[in-house]
Design a protein around this motif. Structure first.
Motif: not given
Length: 488
Positions: A312-329
């Motif tokens: 956010l501080a570098r001007g992005a709207a946010g992040i995309q997250v894969g692995t942490l979601f992939a291994y959730c229940a």
């Protein structure tokens, strides 16, 4: 067993959707059936952007039906499909009330060709419709879909089915999706849409999807936002100028992200273990990205509250997250595979290898190094080579002037007979079957061979060691927003 998504109170597919601010978190569109409707629904329900993977969605649809459609979710969604006659026909063809018998093979989707793909395309439309319809139930927040650009033969029907169910966002990587905005425009206007199919050694073929040919009334549809996945500000600028329609934002993916990675720029070099080496040229210039004036999200080892705040501080709207979601229940990853990997991370860690050969596409592909999977050479060599799904086949011009399809992971003799080079078959793995297995849909081949798994993740996989077994998608969102500490 496959993770069964949680069901929520349903809402009609055409119900009004709110337009919230841009999400700070986009859940990655992963694999075949990993980012399924249950995961996307869980993420979107709490105000971030849930994404369903529509890769392989025709086979996912029919395999769910053959496994008995636990919870009746597929049939409930198909009850809302615009052409009930065709939906009911598919249910009659594939639904097994008690599931498959032990050792019984799945009935396959007819393998499409360049000129004969109607059955696969119709199942692709229905599969995408089902996935988006279910992900949108129980809330009024946006839901997106993910597709691989390389899968040109399967793209347009999946896009149409997703739009038919009201998808809000389309995200695409693994290639340069220059034609996709125009496809979205054409479908939104109620017409057919076409893309080019790259043909090695010949002229591109044209693939056209006309909803009227599949018993669907031509009608105007909501046009989803389009966020292509890019690795650099240069590619982002090219897409803004040369895409066939508007682009509404970008996902900037670094080389530490899971699944397929873009090859390193320039002459490829490799480390002592054979992994491609990435350098400064493979990192996007965020100052240049900001000049383009469109929102962007950063992906690849970004799954911490600190990384979100930095983005956010570098001007992005946010992040995309894969692995942490992939291994959730809440994901579609098989429960036993999820637990196996999670336990290994807690017991000292597990390696993730960026394999330059595994994918028939030629793109590097990240492979989790786990026993009893195709990551082990002895299991890879023991697998009988077969190509019965065919998503990663490439089109080529034959000596007879006809366009054929081949895959470097198919039987070697067959590939060479189609003009392929034998050296291109070395190390190639059947990702189609392996990723189906990851989601709990392992095919039983002739002779009784049951397809093995091959898991992928980002380089930050071992970070899940800090998490309790069975953590959920909402826990991930709360963690990234700084409101939850794993294990606390």
């Amino acid at each position: 067993m496959t993770q069964t998504p949680t069901t929520h109170t349903s809402a009609p597919a055409d119900s009004p959707r709110i337009t919230p601010p841009l999400p700070q978190i986009i859940q990655g569109g992963m694999g075949v059936g990993i980012s399924h409707w249950g995961l996307a629904q869980a993420v979107s329900s709490v105000g971030q952007l849930g994404i369903v993977s529509c890769t392989g969605i025709d086979n996912v649809l029919v395999r769910r039906l053959q496994d008995g459609d636990e919870g009746g979710h597929v049939r409930r969604a198909l009850a809302a499909y615009p052409n009930q006659e065709r939906a009911e026909k598919v249910i009659r063809m594939y639904f097994l009330e008690s599931g498959r018998a032990p050792g019984q093979s799945y009935r396959r989707v007819p393998l499409p060709t360049v000129t004969k793909h109607g059955a696969a395309w119709e199942l692709g439309v229905m599969g995408s419709f089902v996935e988006v319809f279910l992900a949108r139930e129980g809330h009024s927040n946006p839901v997106g879909v993910n597709l691989l650009t390389k899968l040109q033969l399967h793209t347009v029907p999946a896009l149409y089915g997703a739009m038919l169910a009201g998808a809000d966002v389309v995200i695409m990587g693994a290639g340069i999706p220059r034609e996709i905005p125009g496809v979205l425009d054409a479908f939104a206007a109620g017409g057919p849409a076409s893309i080019k199919l790259d043909v090695k050694g010949g002229d591109a073929a044209v693939l056209t999807f006309d909803p009227a040919e599949y018993g669907l009334e031509r009608r105007e549809l909501k046009r989803p936002k389009f966020y292509p996945i890019v690795t650099s500000h240069i590619l982002a600028g090219v897409l803004m100028k040369k895409a066939s329609g508007s682009v509404e934002g970008f996902v900037i993916e670094g080389p530490t992200a899971g699944g397929h990675n873009a090859p390193p720029r320039g002459t490829p070099t490799f480390d002592e273990s054979g992994q491609p080496i990435y350098g400064e040229r493979d990192i996007a210039d965020l100052d240049e990205m900001k000049k383009l004036g469109l929102p962007f999200w950063l992906a690849g080892s970004r799954a911490t509250p600190e990384a979100l705040q930095e983005a956010l501080a570098r001007g992005a709207a946010g992040i995309q997250v894969g692995t942490l979601f992939a291994y959730c229940a809440d994901s579609g990853l098989r429960d036993d595979l999820r637990e196996q990997v999670h336990v290994l991370t807690k017991e000292g860690g597990v390696d993730v290898y960026t394999d330059p050969l595994a994918s028939p596409t030629g793109f590097p592909f990240k492979v989790v190094q786990v026993d009893d999977t195709l990551a082990r050479m002895e299991q890879y060599l023991a697998r009988p080579r077969v190509c019965d799904i065919g998503y990663l086949r490439e089109a080529y011009a034959g000596e007879d002037g006809k366009t054929g399809l081949r895959c470097a992971a198919e039987p070697v003799d067959a590939y060479v007979a189609k003009g392929g080079k034998i050296e291109d078959t070395v190390g190639r793995k059947c990702l189609c079957n392996a990723l189906m297995t990851d989601a709990g849909y392992a095919q039983v081949q002739k002779g009784g061979y049951v397809e093995d798994s091959l898991m992928t993740s980002g380089d930050s996989l071992n970070d899940i060691a800090a998490w309790p077994l069975g953590y959920g998608a909402e826990d991930v969102v709360e963690f990234l927003l700084g409101r939850y500490t794993p294990g606390a």
